[in-house]
Design an enzyme around this catalytic site. Structure first.
Site, PDB file in Angstrom:
ATOM      1  N   HIS A  87       0.852  -1.066   0.122  1.00  0.00           N
ATOM      2  CA  HIS A  87       0.049   0.025  -0.236  1.00  0.00           C
ATOM      3  C   HIS A  87       0.888   1.042  -0.088  1.00  0.00           C
ATOM      4  O   HIS A  87       1.531   1.569   0.881  1.00  0.00           O
ATOM      5  CB  HIS A  87      -0.795   0.012   1.434  1.00  0.00           C
TER       6      HIS A  87
ATOM      7  N   THR B 201      -4.993   2.063   9.710  1.00  0.00           N
ATOM      8  CA  THR B 201      -5.213   1.311   8.790  1.00  0.00           C
ATOM      9  C   THR B 201      -6.334   1.670   7.852  1.00  0.00           C
ATOM     10  O   THR B 201      -7.132   2.489   8.554  1.00  0.00           O
ATOM     11  CB  THR B 201      -4.882  -0.441   9.221  1.00  0.00           C
TER      12      THR B 201
ATOM     13  N   HIS C 200      -8.497  -7.910   5.110  1.00  0.00           N
ATOM     14  CA  HIS C 200      -8.259  -7.094   6.184  1.00  0.00           C
ATOM     15  C   HIS C 200      -8.775  -7.776   7.376  1.00  0.00           C
ATOM     16  O   HIS C 200      -9.823  -8.350   7.504  1.00  0.00           O
ATOM     17  CB  HIS C 200      -9.374  -5.916   5.716  1.00  0.00           C
TER      18      HIS C 200
HETATM   19  N1  PXP Z   1      -6.743  -5.884   1.871  1.00  0.00           N
HETATM   20  C1  PXP Z   1      -6.728  -4.316   1.740  1.00  0.00           C
HETATM   21  C2  PXP Z   1      -7.552  -3.517   0.747  1.00  0.00           C
HETATM   22  C3  PXP Z   1      -6.242  -3.463   2.883  1.00  0.00           C
HETATM   23  O1  PXP Z   1      -6.356  -2.082   3.042  1.00  0.00           O
HETATM   24  C4  PXP Z   1      -5.169  -4.321   3.893  1.00  0.00           C
HETATM   25  C5  PXP Z   1      -4.487  -3.650   5.020  1.00  0.00           C
HETATM   26  O2  PXP Z   1      -3.606  -2.781   4.185  1.00  0.00           O
HETATM   27  C6  PXP Z   1      -5.324  -5.754   3.842  1.00  0.00           C
HETATM   28  C7  PXP Z   1      -6.009  -6.419   2.768  1.00  0.00           C
HETATM   29  C8  PXP Z   1      -4.473  -6.544   4.730  1.00  0.00           C
HETATM   30  O3  PXP Z   1      -5.021  -6.341   5.967  1.00  0.00           O
HETATM   31  P1  PXP Z   1      -4.300  -6.938   7.361  1.00  0.00           P
HETATM   32  O4  PXP Z   1      -2.999  -6.200   7.381  1.00  0.00           O
HETATM   33  O5  PXP Z   1      -5.274  -6.502   8.314  1.00  0.00           O
HETATM   34  O6  PXP Z   1      -4.114  -8.384   7.020  1.00  0.00           O
END
Ligand code: PXP
Length: 237
Positions: free
Chosen positions: A42, A99, A190
């Site tokens: 990201h 986040t 997420h």
């Molecule tokens: N998918 C998206 C769109 C996200 O924004 C994030 C966090 O950056 C993730 C997946 C991964 O989330 P986590 O770090 O909580 O596993």
């Protein structure tokens, strides 16, 4: 079921001391060796973890897909277009958030969103839109002509009671079926970890999970390669 590993928090650790280690590109190589299907990064507008140079270094280091998480902020779009990754996941972004806090509202800023989608399409980057499991958003995503949606699993992951978790899981299943019926590829992510991933990986329409925080924190105990392997084993069980 495919696994995309988000390596943002390897960069978070590096930024804590402002040096060169740990190196996200090296981490990406380890994830690939462990069997990850893609690497997720990201590029935030405030560049709090992943830096522009990381994208190109990671890209040159791995053979698997790069999935760029991004907002439609101009400085971010410009760098991502230079990289022309295989996939981009558009997410909402608020400066003060720790986040990503929820899915996109695809009915807002639609002019800027459509311009960004057209730019990514010119670069042959497949686009996934990060949305809550909301039928209106899924319908709009299909109208926008993107390849995929990533369903936000944060509300499911954050529930404390089994009943509420079941309710959120129901919303995810319904949204996944609808998205697939509309011809979209369906991804999710997420807040997923080594326990709550079970129920989500059993939703048949979901093809890819994107997981970061739990894998990087597990890596502190068992190493990154093993942390990725463990998650893949659970997803295949
Ligand atoms: N998918 C998206 C769109 C996200 O924004 C994030 C966090 O950056 C993730 C997946 C991964 O989330 P986590 O770090 O909580 O596993």
């Amino acid at each position: 079921m495919k696994l995309g590993v988000n390596i943002d928090h390897v960069a978070t650790l590096r930024q804590a001391r402002g040096g060169a280690v740990p190196d996200p590109a090296e981490a990406a190589g380890i994830c690939e060796k462990a069997g990850a299907d893609s690497i997720v990064m990201h590029l935030r507008e405030d560049r709090r973890h992943i830096q522009d140079a990381d994208l190109f270094k990671v890209r040159s280091r791995i053979g698997i897909k790069v999935n760029m998480e991004m907002s439609i902020a101009p400085s971010v779009v410009k760098t991502v277009l230079r990289l022309a990754p295989e996939q981009a996941t558009l997410v909402p972004e608020r400066r003060a958030e720790r986040t990503t806090e929820g899915g996109l509202d695809l009915f807002k800023k639609s002019g800027a969103l459509e311009r960004c989608l057209a730019d990514l399409k010119r670069k042959k980057t497949a686009v996934s839109l990060f949305v809550d499991p909301d039928p209106r958003q899924i319908g709009r995503a299909a109208e926008l002509g993107v390849e995929a949606v990533e369903l936000h699993t944060g509300d499911y992951a954050n529930q404390k009671s089994a009943a509420l978790r079941r309710r959120e899981l129901g919303r995810l299943s319904t949204a996944a079926r609808l998205a697939r019926a509309k011809g979209l590829n369906v991804y999710a992510g997420h807040g997923l970890d080594y326990e709550n991933v079970f129920a989500v990986k059993n939703i048949a329409e979901i093809e890819e999970l994107n997981i970061g925080f739990s894998i990087v924190t597990r890596a502190v105990r068992v190493g990154l390669e093993e942390a990725v392997r463990e998650m893949i084993r659970l997803m295949k069980r």
